[in-house]
Scaffold this active site. Sequence first.
Site, mmCIF file in Angstrom:
data_model
loop_
_atom_site.group_PDB
_atom_site.id
_atom_site.type_symbol
_atom_site.label_atom_id
_atom_site.label_comp_id
_atom_site.label_asym_id
_atom_site.label_seq_id
_atom_site.Cartn_x
_atom_site.Cartn_y
_atom_site.Cartn_z
ATOM 1 N N ASN A 41 0.979 -1.030 0.127
ATOM 2 C CA ASN A 41 -0.039 0.038 0.089
ATOM 3 C C ASN A 41 1.025 1.253 -0.015
ATOM 4 O OD1 ASN A 41 -1.608 2.037 0.442
ATOM 5 N ND2 ASN A 41 -2.373 1.337 2.486
ATOM 6 N N LYS A 69 0.079 4.192 -0.253
ATOM 7 C CA LYS A 69 -0.707 5.357 0.574
ATOM 8 C C LYS A 69 -0.441 6.669 -0.633
ATOM 9 C CE LYS A 69 -0.383 3.243 4.776
ATOM 10 N NZ LYS A 69 0.056 3.335 6.179
ATOM 11 N N HIS A 103 -9.473 1.053 5.097
ATOM 12 C CA HIS A 103 -8.162 1.405 5.798
ATOM 13 C C HIS A 103 -8.331 2.284 7.054
ATOM 14 C CE1 HIS A 103 -4.168 2.642 6.461
ATOM 15 N NE2 HIS A 103 -3.670 1.441 5.979
ATOM 16 N N GLU A 107 -6.794 4.694 7.939
ATOM 17 C CA GLU A 107 -6.608 6.177 7.553
ATOM 18 C C GLU A 107 -7.698 6.732 6.950
ATOM 19 O OE1 GLU A 107 -2.975 5.460 5.711
ATOM 20 O OE2 GLU A 107 -1.999 4.838 7.414
ATOM 21 N N GLU A 133 -5.401 -4.811 10.592
ATOM 22 C CA GLU A 133 -4.339 -4.149 10.694
ATOM 23 C C GLU A 133 -4.372 -3.131 12.050
ATOM 24 O OE1 GLU A 133 -2.249 -2.650 6.701
ATOM 25 O OE2 GLU A 133 -3.937 -1.447 7.087
ATOM 26 N N GLY A 144 2.773 2.126 10.759
ATOM 27 C CA GLY A 144 3.610 3.286 10.651
ATOM 28 C C GLY A 144 4.404 3.585 11.947
ATOM 29 N N SER A 195 3.529 -2.278 10.304
ATOM 30 C CA SER A 195 5.080 -2.530 10.397
ATOM 31 C C SER A 195 5.511 -3.880 10.094
ATOM 32 C CB SER A 195 5.562 -2.140 11.987
ATOM 33 O OG SER A 195 5.048 -0.885 12.116
HETATM 34 P P1 13P Z 1 3.124 0.185 7.631
HETATM 35 O O1 13P Z 1 3.543 -1.075 7.048
HETATM 36 O O2 13P Z 1 3.973 1.513 7.061
HETATM 37 O O3 13P Z 1 3.098 0.136 9.132
HETATM 38 O O4 13P Z 1 1.640 0.614 7.120
HETATM 39 C C1 13P Z 1 0.570 -0.648 7.246
HETATM 40 C C2 13P Z 1 -0.466 -0.217 6.438
HETATM 41 O O5 13P Z 1 -1.244 0.805 6.802
HETATM 42 C C3 13P Z 1 -0.876 -1.057 5.202
HETATM 43 O O6 13P Z 1 -2.113 -0.588 4.834
#
Ligand code: 13P
Length: 253
Positions: free
Chosen positions: A9, A11, A97, A99, A169, A175, A215
Amino acid sequence: MRKKIVAGNWKMNKTLAEAQALTAEVLGMVADEVTNDAVIILCTPFPFLLTVKNQLGTNRIAVGAQNCSEHDSGAYTGEVSAAMLKSMNIPYVILGHSERRQYFGEDGQLLAKKVDAALRHGLTPIFCCGEPLDVREKNQHIELVKKQVEEALFHLDAAAIQKIVIAYEPVWAIGTGKTATTAQAQEMHAVIRQQLAAKYGHTVAQEISILYGGSVKPDNAKELFACADVDGGLVGGASLKSRDFVEIIKGVG
Ligand code: 13P
């Protein structure tokens, strides 16, 4: 069908030139080094989807979007529909997601409609669920994740649910560099699979891929992917670096 899947992803990252460079690197390394049969997906920003898709050509790597509208068309400035993605032969779309839930107010009711829109146009939703830190600290994470799954997916029939990929997740792991332990990941994945089994039966539940995200890095991917109910990963930050992403793909075995 239940498969091992590693999805990156991206983003809201990369320029077009950077996206093309990253794609070229991943393509080369996957061809040279990856011997497993994991499904590999690059979920790029909307403007890069077609360029990356064309660059991938007939290679085994697929592309995915990171969101889509619940509507098929109309006066919804700035939105992208599942019908549009389908018209570009984009097979996957991330939905729900954390976010999107946190910054854009997406809730279970809306996500149920987005899931329907994606399925209506033959896309495979990668449906995300996961609890924030305060919910885990209150020990309510299982309850919350089950509610997220139920609200957005349980209106589907047994045939439709098997077209969904689920990604667990935990928000506190996204992150942050703080990965869930294998025990924490396996526990939640097993809970989700049991929940699916209770609603749709054991056979159907066994057919659904449940990915872990938060992560995922080259040094923890292998042990996470070895968990009985973890069918691969949804990778954020590490998917922006070709070497890290490919090492994670190799963690499938
Ligand atoms: P990270 O791997 O940067 O923690 O992000 C995970 C994520 O949100 C994937 O959709």
